[in-house]
Motif scaffolding. Structure first.
Motif: not given
Length: 328
Positions: A97, A101, A228-229
């Motif tokens: 994750r 980014d 969460r993403r």
């Protein structure tokens, strides 16, 4: 050193890591704590999973099984399960994750690698783990009515909820025999990149201690409907197609994917509510609207019709339209 758990220094000394530098790592939603330890040129990860709240034995069992079967779990350097200590290989800081980014152009490669790891896992005979049976699915789905519904002031038909899930999930159970190893929390925060995925670097697995034997679609849902993403629908579709091309899972697979998507997302709404109400962790509340939107999309599949009817009858439209509403 006063903030370190009792017994930490003694365990490291017994493991041959006496005098190591110890750096705490921010925790997750459990009672487990993690520390990065450095001793000269050596580096390792220390997990403290203290009884009675935690038990490292399942982690050790799954880690050994994964390693024995060619999957990339961390090597175990030392252990004391009775006191909750496990010293493992350190996979570094590049969680998928966080790395994405900074490297968004590598998203397809990273997810393709994660899908390929699942393909490899699902080609193995299932591990020596408990079954992901209907009782387990129901316990998880019930977290929504046990925690979320009271938190938003709803009194709902719990028996009808259970009956709806029975109707939706029962046809799927035969299709998860003999089953695959289901890691159960397989997503971008629990995949460690051990190099650049655009160059075919391997991916390390963590947080797999709750593994069961169940349906091949479950970990796909966990990865591609990530709490969460954001995962774009186009990427989700492409990765599902990649898995289906590799494994040919059968005509009901996408219906089962929707079934498990709705079940998992209902569970997560309940868990995130519980983390706030019981454990005082409000940061999880901001994730619920994403999870709720994924759940609504799953509920639109015809295979979910009984559960969708229950939602229509029990969860007001204004709560659903606002991503679950405000949890007091």
């Amino acid at each position: 050193m006063s903030e370190l758990p009792a017994g930490l220094v003694e365990f490291l000394e017994s493991a041959g890591w006496g005098g190591a530098a110890i750096d705490p790592i921010p925790g997750d939603a459990s009672f487990r704590r993690y520390f990065r330890v450095r001793h000269g040129a050596r580096q390792a990860m220390l997990m403290h999973a203290p009884p009675p709240h935690e038990d490292p034995a399942p982690f050790l069992l799954v880690a050994q099984w994964l390693t024995n079967n060619g999957m990339r779990a961390p090597e175990i350097y030392a252990q004391n399960p009775r006191e909750g200590w496990v010293l493992t290989e350190d996979f570094g800081n590049d969680r998928m994750r966080d790395w994405l980014d900074d490297n968004p152009d590598a998203e397809v490669s990273a997810y393709a690698g994660a899908i390929d790891a699942l393909v490899a896992l699902h080609r193995l005979d299932p591990g020596p783990f408990s079954p992901y049976d209907l009782a387990a699915y129901q316990r998880e789905a019930a977290l929504l009515t046990e925690w979320y519904c009271p938190a938003v002031g709803l009194s709902v038909d719990e028996e009808g909820y259970r009956a709806a899930w029975d109707e939706v999930l029962s046809p799927m159970l035969a299709r998860q025999q003999p089953g695959v190893t289901v890691l159960r929390d397989y997503h971008a925060e629990n995949i460690m990149l051990l190099g650049d995925p655009r160059e075919g670097a391997p991916q390390g697995l963590i947080d797999f201690q709750d593994a069961l034997v169940g349906h091949a679609a479950y970990d796909l849902v966990s990865l591609l409907q990530d709490a969460r993403r954001d995962v774009a629908p186009e990427l989700e579709r492409a990765m599902l197609d990649r898995y289906i091309a590799a494994c040919a899972p059968g005509p009901e697979f996408e219906a089962d994917y929707a079934r498990l998507g709705a079940q998992r997302n209902a569970k997560i709404v309940g868990i995130f509510t519980r983390l706030y109400k019981r454990d005082g962790k409000p940061r999880y509340l901001e994730l619920i609207p994403r999870v709720w939107a994924l759940m609504e999309r799953d509920l639109a599949h015809p295979a979910l019709a009984p559960v969708a009817r229950w939602f229509d009858a029990n969860i007001p439209d204004e709560l659903r339209a606002s991503g679950g509403g405000t949890i007091a």
